[in-house]
Design a protein around this motif. Structure first.
Motif: not given
Length: 456
Positions: A203-210, A212-217, A397-401, A413-421
């Motif tokens: 469940v935590r992994a599923a929530l983390r999927t949506f 932003p992905k951690e950037e590698k320094f 969606w607009g109110v949230n953004k 500010i992120n895009n959940e679809l791109l974060d998933f991909l």
């Protein structure tokens, strides 16, 4: 010459800051890249000989990630334990025919390493590493280096293991690969013996999927290389050809080249257009999943089959950068502008190709966890779109953004679809993480092929 003091509490965590810090007494200023990371890590290194493998401790760790305890700590996705036993068949990097190997383990921005074993090609490290997993889609990278006296290192081999592919408690030899993770590394069939165990909360992994992905320094600067450029062009060409073939198919339906096909397409178009509702969009995507799942059940794999010979690269081409060092500085300066442009084009083409491949791999169960996760999301989306008018969903969606920065000033500010991909591996990553067959297995395959030829 001077000194400066920085208050790190004023800087955002897990982000690289570009800071010009003035020195005291007017002595100038210094430019600093500041990154605050690892603040919640629990990475450790222990010696296997003195390590007490307590079953009760494993039970307690496993109990932390039971789904019933999900709300306790949403950021703690899992716990990874890696036992590094030994390696064998390494290449000799020293004049005496030996090496001084040590092993580096990386999971995201967490990096640990073993001690150096001197004058050997079969080192025994016998270490156990633990990592705090923040993203289940991370990749465990194990790299073997040779240590030199001047503190420089020489590459000996590397493997990449996605955390979702780990089989708990499996003690296994892994064939070491070259820097490009395509062919076997130099040496006498080099391999490393590992045992990995991971506990994680789905469940935590599923929530983390949506998110932003951690950037590698620590990232290597991308330079222009002809082979990389050609490879990215070919990848993009393959994706574009799929779109072209789809366009030809649709065009053939309109031109009545095949009357039966056109008749069915016309009926489907009319019925679909008349009965279409927004909740049918997830259902259409679920049909694609169903089709690929049936193919996967029958064929057994959806991976693109490529020959290892396709990845063979001429040694002369690999040494292009070293040959360039012999050229004059004036020529380098004249070519620098061209190199920057070509490198940008190369990386852009690679990014586009990766996006297309990630979208394709989303539906072919390359990563079953992600595929099943999206299936659940599509089912939920079907019911939501069925019972709630789409105009209200768009308004929410607009109110949230628009209100996100007001409620959470430090949110991204992120895009959940791109974060998933971004979690879906492209074809290059799949091949990077592909396990090489052992030499004995290759010999067995050749013998089977020879027997089949004789029988035929």
């Amino acid at each position: 010459m001077g000194r400066c003091v920085l208050d790190i509490s004023k800087y955002e965590k897990d982000k690289t800051h570009h800071v010009w810090a003035p020195l005291d007494k007017g002595a100038g200023s210094v430019f600093i890249l500041l990154t605050i990371s690892g603040i919640t890590s629990s990475e450790t290194i222990s010696d296997l000989h003195s390590f007490d493998d307590n079953p009760n401790e494993l039970k307690n760790i496993s109990a932390k990630y039971v789904w019933t305890r999900t709300p306790q700590n949403l950021k703690d996705v899992g716990h990874l334990r890696v036992k590094v036993f030994r390696a064998q068949g390494l290449a000799s990097a020293d004049i005496g025919g030996k090496s001084d190997p040590f092993c580096v383990l990386e999971v995201g921005n967490d990096r640990l390493q073993t001690q150096t074993e001197y004058k050997t090609l079969s080192p025994s490290w016998n270490k156990i590493f633990t990592f705090n997993v923040k993203d289940i889609h991370s990749i465990l990278e194990v790299t073997v280096f040779d240590e030199d006296r001047d503190h420089k290192v020489e590459f000996l081999g590397k493997i990449s293991i996605p955390l979702l592919r780990i089989r708990n408690g499996e003690k296994k030899w892994h064939a070491l690969k070259d820097k490009k993770l395509r062919l076997r590394a130099k040496g006498l069939n080099p391999e490393i013996l590992l045992e990995c165990t991971i506990y994680w909360n789905p469940v935590r992994a599923a929530l983390r999927t949506f998110v932003p992905k951690e950037e590698k320094f620590m990232q290597v600067e991308q330079k222009f290389k002809r082979q990389v450029f050609i490879g990215n062009v070919n990848r993009l060409k393959a994706c574009v050809m799929d779109l072209v073939e789809g366009g030809k198919f649709i065009k053939s339906c309109f031109e009545w080249e095949y009357p039966v096909r056109t008749s069915f397409a016309f009926i489907a178009f009319m019925v679909g257009t008349y009965c279409f509702e927004p909740y049918m969009i997830p259902i259409i995507l679920l049909i694609v999943y169903l089709k690929n799942y049936i193919v996967l059940s029958i064929v057994g794999t959806m991976y693109h089959q490529k020959e290892e010979a396709d990845f063979a690269v001429d040694d002369d081409e690999l040494d292009d950068d070293e040959k360039d060092k012999e050229e004059k500085k004036s020529l380098k300066e004249r070519l620098q502008a061209i190199q920057e442009v070509t490198a940008t084009v190369q990386n852009a083409i690679g990014t586009i190709a990766s996006l297309f491949e990630s979208v394709n791999n989303t539906f072919n169960f390359s990563v079953p966890f992600l595929s099943w996760l999206l299936i659940i999301v599509l089912f939920v989306g079907t019911f939501v779109l069925y019972y709630i008018p789409i105009r209200y969903l768009v308004m929410l969606w607009g109110v949230n953004k628009f209100s996100r920065k007001l409620i959470r000033p430090h949110s991204v500010i992120n895009n959940e679809l791109l974060d998933f991909l971004s979690r879906v591996p492209d074809d290059e990553t799949l091949w990077d993480c592909r396990e090489l067959r052992m030499v004995a297995q290759l010999h067995d395959d050749k013998r089977r092929d020879n027997r089949r030829k004789k029988q035929s």
